[in-house]
Design a protein around this motif. Structure first.
Motif, PDB file in Angstrom:
ATOM      1  N   LEU A 172       0.807  -1.223   0.000  1.00  0.00           N
ATOM      2  CA  LEU A 172       0.000   0.000   0.000  1.00  0.00           C
ATOM      3  C   LEU A 172       0.841   1.273   0.000  1.00  0.00           C
ATOM      4  CD1 LEU A 172      -2.785  -1.028   2.526  1.00  0.00           C
ATOM      5  CD2 LEU A 172      -2.862  -1.062   0.042  1.00  0.00           C
ATOM      6  N   ASN A 173       2.157   1.101  -0.065  1.00  0.00           N
ATOM      7  CA  ASN A 173       3.070   2.249  -0.041  1.00  0.00           C
ATOM      8  C   ASN A 173       2.861   3.087   1.232  1.00  0.00           C
ATOM      9  OD1 ASN A 173       5.235   3.667  -1.109  1.00  0.00           O
ATOM     10  ND2 ASN A 173       3.922   5.103  -2.206  1.00  0.00           N
ATOM     11  N   LEU A 174       2.724   2.399   2.341  1.00  0.00           N
ATOM     12  CA  LEU A 174       2.596   3.028   3.652  1.00  0.00           C
ATOM     13  C   LEU A 174       3.771   2.571   4.502  1.00  0.00           C
ATOM     14  CD1 LEU A 174      -1.194   2.307   4.335  1.00  0.00           C
ATOM     15  CD2 LEU A 174      -0.184   4.506   3.680  1.00  0.00           C
ATOM     16  N   THR A 175       3.947   3.193   5.633  1.00  0.00           N
ATOM     17  CA  THR A 175       4.980   2.726   6.550  1.00  0.00           C
ATOM     18  C   THR A 175       4.357   1.758   7.559  1.00  0.00           C
ATOM     19  OG1 THR A 175       4.640   4.502   8.150  1.00  0.00           O
ATOM     20  CG2 THR A 175       6.222   4.929   6.361  1.00  0.00           C
ATOM     21  N   VAL A 176       5.186   0.920   8.112  1.00  0.00           N
ATOM     22  CA  VAL A 176       4.749   0.024   9.183  1.00  0.00           C
ATOM     23  C   VAL A 176       4.249   0.876  10.349  1.00  0.00           C
ATOM     24  CG1 VAL A 176       5.562  -1.645  10.891  1.00  0.00           C
ATOM     25  CG2 VAL A 176       6.229  -1.898   8.490  1.00  0.00           C
ATOM     26  N   TYR A 177       4.938   1.988  10.612  1.00  0.00           N
ATOM     27  CA  TYR A 177       4.527   2.894  11.684  1.00  0.00           C
ATOM     28  C   TYR A 177       3.090   3.387  11.454  1.00  0.00           C
ATOM     29  CZ  TYR A 177       4.052   7.075  14.504  1.00  0.00           C
ATOM     30  OH  TYR A 177       3.579   8.008  15.373  1.00  0.00           O
ATOM     31  N   THR A 178       2.760   3.753  10.215  1.00  0.00           N
ATOM     32  CA  THR A 178       1.404   4.235   9.901  1.00  0.00           C
ATOM     33  C   THR A 178       0.375   3.158  10.196  1.00  0.00           C
ATOM     34  OG1 THR A 178       2.204   5.770   8.217  1.00  0.00           O
ATOM     35  CG2 THR A 178      -0.094   5.078   8.040  1.00  0.00           C
ATOM     36  N   LEU A 179       0.649   1.936   9.796  1.00  0.00           N
ATOM     37  CA  LEU A 179      -0.288   0.843  10.060  1.00  0.00           C
ATOM     38  C   LEU A 179      -0.449   0.595  11.556  1.00  0.00           C
ATOM     39  CD1 LEU A 179       0.749  -1.589   7.197  1.00  0.00           C
ATOM     40  CD2 LEU A 179      -1.334  -0.199   7.330  1.00  0.00           C
ATOM     41  N   ARG A 180       0.632   0.672  12.292  1.00  0.00           N
ATOM     42  CA  ARG A 180       0.542   0.510  13.752  1.00  0.00           C
ATOM     43  C   ARG A 180      -0.263   1.659  14.369  1.00  0.00           C
ATOM     44  NH1 ARG A 180       6.600  -1.306  13.952  1.00  0.00           N
ATOM     45  NH2 ARG A 180       6.316  -3.558  13.823  1.00  0.00           N
ATOM     46  N   TYR A 181      -0.066   2.866  13.853  1.00  0.00           N
ATOM     47  CA  TYR A 181      -0.827   4.027  14.332  1.00  0.00           C
ATOM     48  C   TYR A 181      -2.316   3.834  14.056  1.00  0.00           C
ATOM     49  CZ  TYR A 181      -2.711   8.755  14.516  1.00  0.00           C
ATOM     50  OH  TYR A 181      -3.499   9.845  14.780  1.00  0.00           O
ATOM     51  N   TYR A 182      -2.651   3.397  12.841  1.00  0.00           N
ATOM     52  CA  TYR A 182      -4.050   3.142  12.508  1.00  0.00           C
ATOM     53  C   TYR A 182      -4.660   2.118  13.471  1.00  0.00           C
ATOM     54  CZ  TYR A 182      -3.623   5.490   7.919  1.00  0.00           C
ATOM     55  OH  TYR A 182      -3.450   6.384   6.899  1.00  0.00           O
ATOM     56  N   ASP A 183      -3.897   1.085  13.768  1.00  0.00           N
ATOM     57  CA  ASP A 183      -4.368   0.051  14.684  1.00  0.00           C
ATOM     58  C   ASP A 183      -4.585   0.640  16.079  1.00  0.00           C
ATOM     59  OD1 ASP A 183      -5.169  -2.516  15.429  1.00  0.00           O
ATOM     60  OD2 ASP A 183      -3.128  -3.216  15.774  1.00  0.00           O
ATOM     61  N   LYS A 184      -3.619   1.431  16.536  1.00  0.00           N
ATOM     62  CA  LYS A 184      -3.718   2.067  17.859  1.00  0.00           C
ATOM     63  C   LYS A 184      -4.930   2.989  17.946  1.00  0.00           C
ATOM     64  CE  LYS A 184      -1.176   5.518  20.371  1.00  0.00           C
ATOM     65  NZ  LYS A 184      -1.232   6.743  19.671  1.00  0.00           N
ATOM     66  N   GLU A 185      -5.272   3.650  16.836  1.00  0.00           N
ATOM     67  CA  GLU A 185      -6.402   4.573  16.796  1.00  0.00           C
ATOM     68  C   GLU A 185      -7.746   3.865  16.585  1.00  0.00           C
ATOM     69  OE1 GLU A 185      -6.381   7.944  17.435  1.00  0.00           O
ATOM     70  OE2 GLU A 185      -4.324   7.506  18.056  1.00  0.00           O
ATOM     71  N   GLY A 186      -7.711   2.543  16.459  1.00  0.00           N
ATOM     72  CA  GLY A 186      -8.948   1.774  16.345  1.00  0.00           C
ATOM     73  C   GLY A 186      -9.485   1.634  14.929  1.00  0.00           C
ATOM     74  N   LEU A 187      -8.640   1.908  13.929  1.00  0.00           N
ATOM     75  CA  LEU A 187      -9.088   1.802  12.540  1.00  0.00           C
ATOM     76  C   LEU A 187      -8.994   0.378  11.992  1.00  0.00           C
ATOM     77  CD1 LEU A 187      -7.511   5.014  10.937  1.00  0.00           C
ATOM     78  CD2 LEU A 187      -9.729   4.739  12.073  1.00  0.00           C
ATOM     79  N   LEU A 188      -8.344  -0.501  12.734  1.00  0.00           N
ATOM     80  CA  LEU A 188      -8.126  -1.869  12.239  1.00  0.00           C
ATOM     81  C   LEU A 188      -8.637  -2.927  13.219  1.00  0.00           C
ATOM     82  CD1 LEU A 188      -4.443  -1.378  10.973  1.00  0.00           C
ATOM     83  CD2 LEU A 188      -6.562  -1.039   9.692  1.00  0.00           C
TER      84      LEU A 188
END
Length: 138
Positions: A13-29
């Motif tokens: 998805l051309n994202l960073t691992v950090y971004t995905l972890r942030y999304y998870d932390k924010e409840g998006l995943l």
């Protein structure tokens, strides 16, 4: 069923691992499964959901509002109207952005033409006697 690691999804998805972890932390995943050791396992449907998240984010929607959408998805058919309304509003927002970008492009096109003509003539003086309409698309 094929699963992907967080690194594979980030690359895909051309994202960073950090971004995905942030999304998870924010409840998006909330739908992403985890192994016993806590490692995230992404499915194709999770990647599709991330495309929608990125789409909403690109419209300027704040993370908290994206979280509302994700929550509504989890609530099922009872929130169909809210989800529809959200996308109608986003569509209007994007349309307004496109209109502004079209105006911006017209000005940029004009300035490119202006400077190309000056370069070809070897001087900007070629434009001194012309009334310039910077909003013209011609």
């Amino acid at each position: 069923m094929k699963t992907y690691s967080i690194s594979e999804v980030a690359n895909k998805l051309n994202l960073t691992v950090y971004t995905l972890r942030y999304y998870d932390k924010e409840g998006l995943l909330p739908f992403v499964e985890r192994k016993d050791n806590g490692t995230r396992l992404f499915k194709e449907s999770d990647i599709e959901a991330l495309h929608i998240i990125e789409c909403l984010k690109s419209t300027g929607m704040p993370i908290k509002e994206i979280k509302n959408f994700i929550d509504w998805c989890g609530e099922g058919d009872a929130t169909l109207q809210q989800r529809y309304d959200l996308f109608v509003e986003r569509k209007a927002n994007v349309k307004a952005q496109l209109e502004e970008l079209t105006k911006t492009m017209a000005i940029i096109d004009h300035k490119c033409d202006y400077y190309k003509t000056a370069i070809d003539a070897g001087t900007e003086d070629i434009h001194k006697n012309k009334k310039l309409d910077i909003y013209s698309t011609n």
